[in-house]
Structures are given as C-alpha cells and as structure tokens.
Design a protein around this motif. Structure first.
Motif, PDB file in Angstrom:
ATOM      1  N   ILE A  82      31.960   0.752 -38.958  1.00 37.73           N
ATOM      2  CA  ILE A  82      32.387   2.115 -38.915  1.00 37.73           C
ATOM      3  C   ILE A  82      31.551   2.573 -40.479  1.00 37.73           C
ATOM      4  O   ILE A  82      32.067   2.069 -41.223  1.00 37.73           O
ATOM      5  CB  ILE A  82      33.664   2.803 -38.931  1.00 37.73           C
ATOM      6  CG1 ILE A  82      34.252   2.295 -37.676  1.00 37.73           C
ATOM      7  CG2 ILE A  82      33.768   4.191 -39.232  1.00 37.73           C
ATOM      8  CD1 ILE A  82      35.891   2.614 -37.537  1.00 37.73           C
TER       9      ILE A  82
ATOM     10  N   LEU B  25      40.885   7.951 -39.443  1.00 37.26           N
ATOM     11  CA  LEU B  25      41.150   7.003 -40.222  1.00 37.26           C
ATOM     12  C   LEU B  25      42.224   6.935 -41.043  1.00 37.26           C
ATOM     13  O   LEU B  25      43.034   6.050 -41.250  1.00 37.26           O
ATOM     14  CB  LEU B  25      39.892   6.247 -40.684  1.00 37.26           C
ATOM     15  CG  LEU B  25      38.830   5.709 -39.842  1.00 37.26           C
ATOM     16  CD1 LEU B  25      37.381   5.413 -40.447  1.00 37.26           C
ATOM     17  CD2 LEU B  25      39.094   4.452 -39.095  1.00 37.26           C
TER      18      LEU B  25
ATOM     19  N   ILE C 171      34.218  -1.819 -42.231  1.00 34.14           N
ATOM     20  CA  ILE C 171      34.437  -0.145 -42.296  1.00 34.14           C
ATOM     21  C   ILE C 171      33.676  -0.207 -43.639  1.00 34.14           C
ATOM     22  O   ILE C 171      34.250  -0.734 -44.744  1.00 34.14           O
ATOM     23  CB  ILE C 171      35.883   0.242 -42.547  1.00 34.14           C
ATOM     24  CG1 ILE C 171      36.415  -0.042 -41.038  1.00 34.14           C
ATOM     25  CG2 ILE C 171      35.900   1.756 -42.695  1.00 34.14           C
ATOM     26  CD1 ILE C 171      37.778   0.359 -40.748  1.00 34.14           C
TER      27      ILE C 171
END
Ligand SMILES: C[S@@+](CC[C@H](N)C(=O)[O-])C[C@H]1O[C@@H](n2cnc3c(N)ncnc32)[C@H](O)[C@@H]1O
Length: 199
Positions: A95, A106, A129
């Motif tokens: 991500i 999130l 991420i």
C-alpha cells in the motif's frame, strides 16, 4: 472481478484467473496502485511473480494497464470490498502512499478493509505500507501520529509489523512509484514505512 486494460473492462471469473495464475507461486497485490507504474516496474523485474494493481479509479490505471505484461493485471475495486476471487491467494501486499478513503480506513482500522486483507492473504503473507506527510496532514493528523495509529491497527488485525520508520530522501527518490517521485521532488518529502507479515 472487474479487470481493465486501457479503456476495456473485462469481468474475469475464477477459471480465467486460475489460468492466468497457473505458472506463478507468488501473487502480489498493490492496493491503491494509482497509475500502476509500481506494478509494471515490479512485473518487469520479477518475471517469476504475478502482480495485481488494484484501484478504485479507472482513469488512474488506464495508460499503464494497456501494457502487455504476462505477469500483471489491473483490477478496479474498492479496497473496502476486495474481490473474493483473490481469497487466500495473495503472498504480498503493498500500500504505497494511500490517500482518501484507503488512508481513512487504515487510520480507523475499518473492518471492511482489515477483514478483506485477512481474507485475500495467505499465511505469512508479507505487507509493506508507505505513508506520506501531506496525505496524513490532509486527513487531520501528522505523519508520526498517523503512522503510529496505522501500526497499532495492523497489529490488532493480525499483522506482525515493525514500528514505522522514516524514509529518507534517497529512499523516496529510488522508490519505483509515481507518487514517491512526486513527493521526493515536492514541497513535503516526509514519508514513513512499515513492513511485516500476516500471522
Ligand atoms: C496518492 S495515490 C498513490 C498511487 C500509487 N500507489 C503511487 O505510489 O504512485 C493514492 C491512490 O489510492 C487510490 N484509492 C484511494 N482510496 C481507495 C479505495 N478506497 N480503494 C481503492 N483505491 C483507492 C486512489 O484512487 C489513488 O490512485
């Protein structure tokens, strides 16, 4: 699930997907892929792996989804309603620099996103991420506080991730996504990353 190639959409069923994936043991999903540059670059570099770029916005993926790469596919879907066709298949999730509802999910640990991520991931699936300061400021927090929140939400959802670390300018410059390049040469090049795996 809805796949896209340029201006053409195609509803890919289980059998067609299984056929596309038959030669691959590693399936990577880039969530909020944007223009898909990251997926194309990775697919070129790792031809033994299959890459899926997923985004809610078809305009974003149009150009790069036209490229002929055997080991890449672009999917139009919301991160909060991930295609069931992917259940249990994904060995790595990225991500990169989320914004909008993906970032919001999130930040609040939205079950729609978190349960979807658990469903599509195989055991020990990896995750990375990358977050940027500007997007978190727009979301009403700071880079550090937002990254910390996301870190705890990931832990609560069964992801064993390391504490967020700052990305330096050269790491951002060398990161192969369009947004990383924009950030690296823009006004607010602050970014953090965390990585880990699904337990
Ligand atoms: C800042 S761009 C980053 C694009 C790409 N990852 C990069 O590094 O260049 C964020 C992307 O997240 C996508 N996005 C935001 N919310 C989403 C959601 N709920 N589901 C899927 N994609 C979403 C946007 O459409 C946008 O393309």
């Amino acid at each position: 699930m809805e796949t896209i190639r340029g201006r053409t959409s195609h509803e890919l069923n289980f059998n067609e997907l299984a056929e596309r994936l038959a030669d691959y043991n590693h399936l990577l999903l880039d969530l909020g892929t944007g223009d898909g540059r990251y997926v194309c670059r990775m697919a070129e570099q790792h031809q033994d792996r299959f890459f899926i770029g997923l985004d809610a916005c078809r305009e974003n993926v149009r150009a790069n989804s036209q490229r002929t790469l055997q080991n890449a596919l672009f999917v139009i879907a919301n991160a909060q309603a991930l295609p069931q066709e992917l259940n249990g298949l994904i060995s790595h999730v990225t991500i990169n620099f989320p914004w909008g509802s993906l970032l919001e999910s999130l930040l609040v640990g939205d079950p729609a996103l978190m349960n979807g991520l658990s469903c599509i991931s195989c055991l020990n699936a990896g995750i990375e991420i990358h977050l940027n300061g500007g997007a978190l400021t727009e979301a009403g927090t700071t880079l550090e506080a937002g990254a910390e929140k996301i870190y705890h939400n990931m832990l609560r959802s069964g992801w064993q991730v390391n504490a967020p670390m700052a990305m330096n300018a050269s790491a951002l410059r060398n990161f192969p996504s369009t947004w990383a390049k924009r950030l690296a040469f823009g006004r607010d090049p602050r970014a953090m990353m965390m990585s880990g795996c699904f337990k």
